[in-house]
Scaffold this motif. Structure first.
Motif, PDB file in Angstrom:
ATOM      1  N   ASP A   1      16.199   9.707  -4.729  1.00  0.00           N
ATOM      2  CA  ASP A   1      17.537   9.326  -5.199  1.00  0.00           C
ATOM      3  C   ASP A   1      18.441  10.548  -5.285  1.00  0.00           C
ATOM      4  O   ASP A   1      19.607  10.517  -4.861  1.00  0.00           O
ATOM      5  CB  ASP A   1      17.455   8.690  -6.589  1.00  0.00           C
ATOM      6  N   LEU A   2      17.907  11.615  -5.856  1.00  0.00           N
ATOM      7  CA  LEU A   2      18.710  12.819  -6.051  1.00  0.00           C
ATOM      8  C   LEU A   2      19.053  13.472  -4.714  1.00  0.00           C
ATOM      9  O   LEU A   2      20.171  13.983  -4.535  1.00  0.00           O
ATOM     10  CB  LEU A   2      17.964  13.802  -6.959  1.00  0.00           C
ATOM     11  N   ALA A   3      18.120  13.455  -3.802  1.00  0.00           N
ATOM     12  CA  ALA A   3      18.407  14.000  -2.471  1.00  0.00           C
ATOM     13  C   ALA A   3      19.527  13.210  -1.801  1.00  0.00           C
ATOM     14  O   ALA A   3      20.433  13.789  -1.172  1.00  0.00           O
ATOM     15  CB  ALA A   3      17.147  13.980  -1.608  1.00  0.00           C
ATOM     16  N   GLU A   4      19.497  11.885  -1.957  1.00  0.00           N
ATOM     17  CA  GLU A   4      20.559  11.051  -1.396  1.00  0.00           C
ATOM     18  C   GLU A   4      21.903  11.350  -2.055  1.00  0.00           C
ATOM     19  O   GLU A   4      22.958  11.274  -1.408  1.00  0.00           O
ATOM     20  CB  GLU A   4      20.214   9.572  -1.569  1.00  0.00           C
ATOM     21  N   ALA A   5      21.865  11.729  -3.336  1.00  0.00           N
ATOM     22  CA  ALA A   5      23.091  12.053  -4.065  1.00  0.00           C
ATOM     23  C   ALA A   5      23.592  13.463  -3.784  1.00  0.00           C
ATOM     24  O   ALA A   5      24.587  13.891  -4.372  1.00  0.00           O
ATOM     25  CB  ALA A   5      22.853  11.884  -5.571  1.00  0.00           C
ATOM     26  N   GLY A   6      22.906  14.186  -2.907  1.00  0.00           N
ATOM     27  CA  GLY A   6      23.379  15.498  -2.493  1.00  0.00           C
ATOM     28  C   GLY A   6      22.691  16.676  -3.139  1.00  0.00           C
ATOM     29  O   GLY A   6      23.043  17.828  -2.858  1.00  0.00           O
ATOM     30  N   PHE A   7      21.714  16.449  -3.987  1.00  0.00           N
ATOM     31  CA  PHE A   7      21.015  17.555  -4.638  1.00  0.00           C
ATOM     32  C   PHE A   7      20.104  18.279  -3.649  1.00  0.00           C
ATOM     33  O   PHE A   7      19.537  17.673  -2.741  1.00  0.00           O
ATOM     34  CB  PHE A   7      20.156  17.041  -5.798  1.00  0.00           C
ATOM     35  N   ASN A   8      19.973  19.579  -3.836  1.00  0.00           N
ATOM     36  CA  ASN A   8      18.954  20.357  -3.151  1.00  0.00           C
ATOM     37  C   ASN A   8      17.673  20.240  -3.976  1.00  0.00           C
ATOM     38  O   ASN A   8      17.566  20.841  -5.049  1.00  0.00           O
ATOM     39  CB  ASN A   8      19.366  21.829  -3.025  1.00  0.00           C
ATOM     40  N   CYS A   9      16.735  19.464  -3.509  1.00  0.00           N
ATOM     41  CA  CYS A   9      15.555  19.120  -4.310  1.00  0.00           C
ATOM     42  C   CYS A   9      14.358  20.002  -3.962  1.00  0.00           C
ATOM     43  O   CYS A   9      14.115  20.307  -2.794  1.00  0.00           O
ATOM     44  CB  CYS A   9      15.187  17.662  -4.092  1.00  0.00           C
ATOM     45  N   LYS A  10      13.615  20.380  -4.998  1.00  0.00           N
ATOM     46  CA  LYS A  10      12.395  21.160  -4.830  1.00  0.00           C
ATOM     47  C   LYS A  10      11.248  20.474  -5.553  1.00  0.00           C
ATOM     48  O   LYS A  10      11.406  19.978  -6.666  1.00  0.00           O
ATOM     49  CB  LYS A  10      12.557  22.576  -5.399  1.00  0.00           C
ATOM     50  N   ILE A  11      10.100  20.467  -4.910  1.00  0.00           N
ATOM     51  CA  ILE A  11       8.840  20.050  -5.525  1.00  0.00           C
ATOM     52  C   ILE A  11       8.071  21.330  -5.825  1.00  0.00           C
ATOM     53  O   ILE A  11       7.735  22.089  -4.917  1.00  0.00           O
ATOM     54  CB  ILE A  11       7.998  19.166  -4.587  1.00  0.00           C
ATOM     55  N   TYR A  12       7.822  21.574  -7.103  1.00  0.00           N
ATOM     56  CA  TYR A  12       7.173  22.815  -7.523  1.00  0.00           C
ATOM     57  C   TYR A  12       5.710  22.567  -7.816  1.00  0.00           C
ATOM     58  O   TYR A  12       5.374  21.798  -8.722  1.00  0.00           O
ATOM     59  CB  TYR A  12       7.878  23.355  -8.772  1.00  0.00           C
ATOM     60  N   LEU A  13       4.833  23.179  -7.047  1.00  0.00           N
ATOM     61  CA  LEU A  13       3.392  23.048  -7.235  1.00  0.00           C
ATOM     62  C   LEU A  13       2.926  24.209  -8.109  1.00  0.00           C
ATOM     63  O   LEU A  13       2.802  25.346  -7.646  1.00  0.00           O
ATOM     64  CB  LEU A  13       2.680  23.033  -5.881  1.00  0.00           C
ATOM     65  N   ALA A  14       2.701  23.899  -9.374  1.00  0.00           N
ATOM     66  CA  ALA A  14       2.529  24.925 -10.411  1.00  0.00           C
ATOM     67  C   ALA A  14       1.069  25.357 -10.510  1.00  0.00           C
ATOM     68  O   ALA A  14       0.328  24.937 -11.408  1.00  0.00           O
ATOM     69  CB  ALA A  14       3.041  24.385 -11.748  1.00  0.00           C
ATOM     70  N   ASP A  15       0.649  26.225  -9.603  1.00  0.00           N
ATOM     71  CA  ASP A  15      -0.750  26.652  -9.597  1.00  0.00           C
ATOM     72  C   ASP A  15      -1.102  27.511 -10.812  1.00  0.00           C
ATOM     73  O   ASP A  15      -2.191  27.379 -11.381  1.00  0.00           O
ATOM     74  CB  ASP A  15      -1.095  27.354  -8.280  1.00  0.00           C
ATOM     75  N   TRP A  16      -0.184  28.387 -11.231  1.00  0.00           N
ATOM     76  CA  TRP A  16      -0.457  29.196 -12.422  1.00  0.00           C
ATOM     77  C   TRP A  16      -0.614  28.297 -13.650  1.00  0.00           C
ATOM     78  O   TRP A  16      -1.530  28.475 -14.458  1.00  0.00           O
ATOM     79  CB  TRP A  16       0.676  30.203 -12.659  1.00  0.00           C
ATOM     80  N   HIS A  17       0.283  27.353 -13.819  1.00  0.00           N
ATOM     81  CA  HIS A  17       0.204  26.437 -14.956  1.00  0.00           C
ATOM     82  C   HIS A  17      -1.089  25.614 -14.896  1.00  0.00           C
ATOM     83  O   HIS A  17      -1.695  25.339 -15.938  1.00  0.00           O
ATOM     84  CB  HIS A  17       1.411  25.502 -14.966  1.00  0.00           C
ATOM     85  N   SER A  18      -1.491  25.240 -13.694  1.00  0.00           N
ATOM     86  CA  SER A  18      -2.721  24.465 -13.536  1.00  0.00           C
ATOM     87  C   SER A  18      -3.934  25.281 -13.972  1.00  0.00           C
ATOM     88  O   SER A  18      -4.852  24.765 -14.629  1.00  0.00           O
ATOM     89  CB  SER A  18      -2.889  24.031 -12.073  1.00  0.00           C
ATOM     90  N   PHE A  19      -3.942  26.553 -13.612  1.00  0.00           N
ATOM     91  CA  PHE A  19      -5.038  27.437 -14.017  1.00  0.00           C
ATOM     92  C   PHE A  19      -5.049  27.627 -15.533  1.00  0.00           C
ATOM     93  O   PHE A  19      -6.100  27.541 -16.177  1.00  0.00           O
ATOM     94  CB  PHE A  19      -4.905  28.782 -13.310  1.00  0.00           C
ATOM     95  N   ILE A  20      -3.889  27.865 -16.116  1.00  0.00           N
ATOM     96  CA  ILE A  20      -3.788  28.020 -17.557  1.00  0.00           C
ATOM     97  C   ILE A  20      -4.319  26.795 -18.281  1.00  0.00           C
ATOM     98  O   ILE A  20      -4.991  26.902 -19.315  1.00  0.00           O
ATOM     99  CB  ILE A  20      -2.316  28.302 -17.964  1.00  0.00           C
ATOM    100  N   ASN A  21      -4.030  25.610 -17.728  1.00  0.00           N
ATOM    101  CA  ASN A  21      -4.404  24.358 -18.382  1.00  0.00           C
ATOM    102  C   ASN A  21      -5.771  23.841 -17.925  1.00  0.00           C
ATOM    103  O   ASN A  21      -6.105  22.675 -18.128  1.00  0.00           O
ATOM    104  CB  ASN A  21      -3.327  23.293 -18.132  1.00  0.00           C
ATOM    105  N   ASN A  22      -6.542  24.729 -17.277  1.00  0.00           N
ATOM    106  CA  ASN A  22      -7.941  24.442 -16.919  1.00  0.00           C
ATOM    107  C   ASN A  22      -8.103  23.246 -15.984  1.00  0.00           C
ATOM    108  O   ASN A  22      -9.095  22.509 -16.064  1.00  0.00           O
ATOM    109  CB  ASN A  22      -8.785  24.219 -18.182  1.00  0.00           C
ATOM    110  N   LYS A  23      -7.150  23.056 -15.083  1.00  0.00           N
ATOM    111  CA  LYS A  23      -7.285  21.992 -14.104  1.00  0.00           C
ATOM    112  C   LYS A  23      -8.331  22.362 -13.047  1.00  0.00           C
ATOM    113  O   LYS A  23      -8.527  23.532 -12.726  1.00  0.00           O
ATOM    114  CB  LYS A  23      -5.938  21.689 -13.438  1.00  0.00           C
ATOM    115  N   LEU A  24      -8.998  21.362 -12.506  1.00  0.00           N
ATOM    116  CA  LEU A  24     -10.063  21.550 -11.517  1.00  0.00           C
ATOM    117  C   LEU A  24     -11.090  22.572 -11.990  1.00  0.00           C
ATOM    118  O   LEU A  24     -11.538  23.448 -11.231  1.00  0.00           O
ATOM    119  CB  LEU A  24      -9.472  21.949 -10.163  1.00  0.00           C
ATOM    120  N   GLY A  25     -11.427  22.461 -13.268  1.00  0.00           N
ATOM    121  CA  GLY A  25     -12.440  23.339 -13.845  1.00  0.00           C
ATOM    122  C   GLY A  25     -11.997  24.778 -14.004  1.00  0.00           C
ATOM    123  O   GLY A  25     -12.826  25.667 -14.205  1.00  0.00           O
ATOM    124  N   GLY A  26     -10.690  25.017 -13.927  1.00  0.00           N
ATOM    125  CA  GLY A  26     -10.196  26.383 -14.040  1.00  0.00           C
ATOM    126  C   GLY A  26     -10.510  27.241 -12.827  1.00  0.00           C
ATOM    127  O   GLY A  26     -10.495  28.474 -12.911  1.00  0.00           O
TER     128      GLY A  26
END
Length: 350
Positions: free
Chosen positions: A60-85
């Motif tokens: 929706d936002l892209a259609e409305a003209g926004f420059n959209c980014k999907i942020y893959l937060a690997d540091w945050h994932s590590f901090i939060n012990n995702k995939l066993g850390g």
């Protein structure tokens, strides 16, 4: 595209709130292409709540003209012990997330946390600058953004998570950070701290959190928002989530076991799938049922279906089976996308 159409796209479901709509209007009046981002921890298989609901709003936002980014937060994932850390597995899994979001949100740019932070001394200086304006108690109240609470015994790294996410806004999209309602606390914090540092105040957008299929937890005294957060679809409870790789039979079995009290429309996860997914994809929704029970009936709006269900005119079993049928069709393109040999290999990390 005129201003009112752009505003409608931003505020359309699954948007729950924009802080504030007055600031949003001013932003769109002065910028043709505002900056936007939404961030994701990298963990297991993607489900409807993550890829579809969040992705709908990105589109929706892209259609409305926004420059959209999907942020893959690997540091945050590590901090939060995702995939066993395991940082190695987090990086491998990021390739899967990248492929899925490229397929579903083709106009968005994919950004990996490690790339954003690499050789970026100014970012880390800003994390300290931001943190100097946040008390420990306020920081602890933001821990819900990572699915934690103040009473848990956490390692110190996890307390760095909220300031990092706050500063991510400055570096990824000062105009509009997007998140589920569970991200609200850190976005409000950013709105308070940024002006003190001379930074632009962001305008957060919070989208609905799709419910898991299980009975929602009983939280007496909590607000409706807190109840919705507690009941959200989660990959940590796979029996409550519909994953983009689920087979037709897996979808059917999950829906058959789903919480769907007769005549109850509030906090009903099966009705939520109709409201936020099926009617996003379809103009009509057919509830199939035997002739002896009235025969099949077609609905052209969610409100019409909700009214009939509340009046007891639609049986939960007929609703569940019809929802399973449509959801299976809706996820089929992304499911087939990951059945190619190269993409199937991306799933080996899980």
């Amino acid at each position: 595209m005129d201003l009112e159409r752009r505003l409608d796209l931003v505020k359309a479901p699954p948007t729950e709130e924009v802080i504030t709509e007055r600031e949003l209007r001013k932003l769109l009046e002065t910028s043709e292409h505002p900056e936007h981002y939404i961030g994701f921890e990298i963990s297991g298989y993607l489900h409807l709540g993550t890829l579809f609901l969040c992705g709908y709003k990105v589109n929706d936002l892209a259609e409305a003209g926004f420059n959209c980014k999907i942020y893959l937060a690997d540091w945050h994932s590590f901090i939060n012990n995702k995939l066993g850390g395991s940082w190695e597995n987090i990086i491998k899994a990021s390739k899967y997330y990248e492929e899925a979001f490229k397929f579903f949100c083709p106009k968005a740019k994919i950004v990996l946390g490690s790339d954003l932070y690499h050789n970026n001394d100014e970012y880390w200086k800003d994390v300290i600058r931001f943190s100097k304006h946040v008390t420990l108690s306020r920081n602890k109240r933001c821990l819900t953004i990572m699915g934690r609470n103040q009473s848990e015994q956490l390692d110190f790294a996890q307390y760095i998570y909220p300031p990092m996410q706050g500063v991510d806004v400055k570096y990824l999209a000062e105009d509009m950070p997007q998140g589920g309602m569970d991200q609200r606390k850190v976005h409000v914090l950013a709105r308070e701290v940024f002006p003190k540092l001379g930074w632009k105040k962001p305008i957060p957008l919070h989208n609905h959190l799709l419910m898991g299929l299980a009975e929602p937890p009983s939280l007496s005294g909590e607000s409706k928002v807190e109840k919705v957060i507690a009941a959200k679809m989660s990959k940590s409870k796979p029996w409550t989530a519909i994953f983009i790789h689920d087979s037709d039979e897996e979808v059917r079995q999950k829906l058959l076991k789903a919480w769907c009290p007769i005549k109850q429309t509030e906090l009903n996860p099966v009705l939520e799938l109709v409201k936020y997914v099926i009617f996003r994809e379809r103009r009509q929704f057919l509830v199939e049922r035997p002739v002896k029970y009235g025969g099949s009936v077609s609905f052209s709006s969610y409100e019409e279906l909700e009214r009939e269900y509340a009046n007891g005119k639609i049986h939960p079993m007929d609703l569940k089976l019809s929802v399973a049928r449509e959801i299976s069709k809706i996820i089929d393109p992304i499911r087939r996308h990951f059945e190619t040999p190269s993409n199937r290999k991306l799933l080996e990390v899980f």
